[in-house]
Design a protein around this motif. Structure first.
Motif, PDB file in Angstrom:
ATOM      1  N   GLY A 170       0.822  -1.212   0.000  1.00 49.30           N
ATOM      2  CA  GLY A 170       0.000   0.000   0.000  1.00 49.30           C
ATOM      3  C   GLY A 170       0.855   1.261   0.000  1.00 49.30           C
ATOM      4  N   GLU A 225      10.022   3.759   6.180  1.00 49.81           N
ATOM      5  CA  GLU A 225       9.965   2.280   6.190  1.00 49.81           C
ATOM      6  C   GLU A 225      11.079   1.774   7.107  1.00 49.81           C
ATOM      7  OE1 GLU A 225       8.200  -0.493   5.079  1.00 49.81           O
ATOM      8  OE2 GLU A 225       9.831  -1.559   6.086  1.00 49.81           O
ATOM      9  N   SER A 245       0.125   2.563   6.178  1.00 47.68           N
ATOM     10  CA  SER A 245      -0.063   1.243   5.544  1.00 47.68           C
ATOM     11  C   SER A 245       0.908   0.258   6.190  1.00 47.68           C
ATOM     12  CB  SER A 245       0.162   1.330   4.026  1.00 47.68           C
ATOM     13  OG  SER A 245      -0.301   0.157   3.393  1.00 47.68           O
ATOM     14  N   ARG A 305      -4.387 -12.011   6.727  1.00 47.57           N
ATOM     15  CA  ARG A 305      -3.839 -11.544   5.442  1.00 47.57           C
ATOM     16  C   ARG A 305      -3.702 -12.731   4.484  1.00 47.57           C
ATOM     17  NH1 ARG A 305       2.341  -9.267   5.952  1.00 47.57           N
ATOM     18  NH2 ARG A 305       1.160  -7.388   5.515  1.00 47.57           N
ATOM     19  N   ASP A 351      -3.938  -4.131   4.456  1.00 43.10           N
ATOM     20  CA  ASP A 351      -4.391  -5.140   5.414  1.00 43.10           C
ATOM     21  C   ASP A 351      -4.959  -4.528   6.682  1.00 43.10           C
ATOM     22  OD1 ASP A 351      -3.398  -7.004   3.652  1.00 43.10           O
ATOM     23  OD2 ASP A 351      -1.708  -7.622   4.897  1.00 43.10           O
ATOM     24  N   GLY A 380      -2.032  -8.046  -1.375  1.00 43.59           N
ATOM     25  CA  GLY A 380      -1.126  -7.020  -1.865  1.00 43.59           C
ATOM     26  C   GLY A 380      -1.739  -6.251  -3.024  1.00 43.59           C
ATOM     27  N   HIS A 381      -2.426  -7.000  -3.902  1.00 50.10           N
ATOM     28  CA  HIS A 381      -3.062  -6.343  -5.042  1.00 50.10           C
ATOM     29  C   HIS A 381      -4.097  -5.329  -4.554  1.00 50.10           C
ATOM     30  CE1 HIS A 381      -4.198  -7.049  -9.499  1.00 50.10           C
ATOM     31  NE2 HIS A 381      -4.612  -5.854  -9.122  1.00 50.10           N
TER      32      HIS A 381
END
Ligand SMILES: Cc1cc2nc3c(=O)[nH]c(=O)nc-3n(C[C@H](O)[C@H](O)[C@H](O)COP(=O)(O)OP(=O)(O)OC[C@H]3O[C@@H](n4cnc5c(N)ncnc54)[C@H](O)[C@@H]3O)c2cc1C
Length: 436
Positions: free
Chosen positions: A57, A78, A147, A205, A331, A343-344
């Protein structure tokens, strides 16, 4: 999506994700008054957006904010130095590829002008509009995107956290060191040993992910340890996705090796023994997929609104229903009906959010009719793959996404062409999110 022909990966990238993105973005682009991908910054800054989490995301959102928004200052925070994909990680667990096949860097985003900060966000101050980093730094924002994926509710299973910390038990549900640790345990297991995998109650998930993992472990055992057994201890009453296709694969390719037990909730872990309500199951390798909720930062920032687990959002903007100015993707969200945690789907959420945030920063209306889609491929052997696909349209009356009747569907049977599609899908989506 499910009837395209094989072609060069670059062509696939343009068609698959260009096509997928178009569903979300064409209306958004029209509203934005953009005719193409505007990467050049000009004029005064539209504002500052901080994105927390560089996974499916977050990385996509950072890229599309920069690409569609032009002069927006985008900072991506990140904690890991590189991106390691969960999709295709079961293929690595099965020994069909190395970890480098699913690892990518953040240089593509940096080259686009996204400021990438390696660090851990510890808090969001929604009043002062600042994000706090471990180590003391602060990042001011006009809008923040969260995300963070999932974290585990290990407190629900006695002894689980200690077993994971000690390394005797793996989850493999966040890709990277855990993927490799699980692979090493399988390699060290004697032929004739038992691999047991526990599945938590849905939602978790990637609904088909556990059953794909069984196929991948079985494909390795068939080749290297044919006397071994696989036990699936599923807390759910039934297989959660692609049931017929997975059962056919177990019968066809791994007869006598795989045993599926429904309603088998894990209560406690002791060594590599899984303690269920009425029995103890001793395994040589115990793989526990723990119960899950939105990632810690979502919890700490007060974004969780449902069952102490998931974050409610306004689906037109992905803005949190609890904290203004904070957008939640992937998620961590309280999924719309029939919407998978994939993920998509996180990639699609990101495009809805990026388009909406650009409009909000401009003080203009957001796209009122977003459409998102999902395709999830699963390897059942080292070459053969099955998919499930769906399309979801925003419903203004009920203010949520709903599956479009008659859209999507399942593979008729596992096949090698979809094996090629699956690997192309992965390369394409990594290109789409990370500009690599
Ligand atoms: C085995 C397996 C197979 C799967 N297969 C598929 C598949 O085939 N197709 C598919 O579509 N989906 C698949 N999925 C699901 C997919 O991986 C997830 O749905 C997807 O990763 C969700 O994206 P996300 O952005 O919500 O979270 P993630 O992609 O997990 O990204 C979250 C990122 O945030 C970072 N982060 C978290 N908190 C902080 C913080 N406080 N500060 C800084 N950084 C932070 C994390 O390090 C991470 O990089 C699979 C999952 C698994 C486990």
């Amino acid at each position: 999506m499910n009837n395209h022909k094989p072609s060069h990966p670059d062509t696939d990238r343009r068609r698959l994700l260009g096509g997928g993105a178009a569903l979300v973005s064409l209306a958004g682009l029209a509203t934005l008054g953009l005719t193409g991908c505007a990467t050049t910054a000009s004029g005064p800054s539209l504002g500052r957006v901080v994105v927390i989490g560089g996974g499916y995301g977050g990385a996509t959102a950072a890229r599309y904010l920069k690409m569609w928004g032009g002069n927006i200052e985008v900072t991506l925070v990140e904690r890991n130095t590189s991106f390691v994909s969960c999709p295709i990680s079961n293929y690595v667990v099965g020994g069909h590829a190395g970890i480098d096949r699913i690892t990518r860097g953040y240089d593509g985003l940096k080259a686009m002008g996204v400021k990438v900060v390696q660090g851990d966000v510890t808090a969001i101050d929604a009043t002062a509009k600042k994000v706090r980093l471990a180590g003391g730094g602060e990042l001011p924002y006009d809008r923040v995107i969260v995300s963070p994926g999932i974290d585990f509710m290990t407190e629900q299973v006695g002894g689980l956290q200690a077993a994971l910390d000690a390394g005797g038990v793996t989850h493999g549900w966040k890709a990277g060191p855990q993927t490799l640790a699980l692979r090493r345990q399988l390699e060290a297991m004697p032929d004739g040993g038992v691999f047991a995998m526990t599945i938590p109650l849905a939602p978790y998930r990637c609904p088909p992910g556990p059953y794909e993992r069984v196929c991948m472990v079985a494909s390795y055992f068939k080749k290297a340890k044919p006397k071994s057994k696989i036990l699936i201890l599923d807390a759910n009453p039934d297989i959660q996705s692609k049931k017929g296709l997975f059962m056919r694969a177990w019968e066809q390719h791994y007869a006598g090796m795989v045993e599926y037990r429904p309603n088998a909730a894990l209560r406690e872990v002791a060594g590599t023994t899984a303690k269920l309500e009425f029995e103890d199951v001793k395994a040589d390798v115990l793989n526990v997929i723990p119960p899950q909720r939105a990632g810690d930062i979502a919890k700490n920032a007060g974004l969780i609104t449902a069952n102490n687990r998931w974050c409610g959002v306004d689906w037109l903007t992905m803005e949190s229903t609890a904290v203004p100015g904070v957008h939640v993707l992937g998620d961590a969200t309280l999924s719309a009906p029939a919407m998978p945690k994939s993920g998509h789907m996180a990639n699609q959420h990101a495009k809805v959010a990026a388009a909406a945030i650009i409009q909000l920063l401009k003080g203009e209306p957001v796209n009122p009719t977003p459409v998102v889609m999902n395709t999830c491929y699963s390897f059942v052997t080292g070459t053969d793959v099955v998919h499930v696909a769906s399309v979801h349209q925003y419903d203004a009356a009920d203010k949520t996404f709903k599956a479009v009747p008659g859209s999507g569907g399942l593979s008729a049977a596992a096949n090698q062409i979809e094996g090629r599609y699956a690997l192309s899908w992965a390369d394409n989506i990594w290109g789409d999110m990370l500009a690599v």
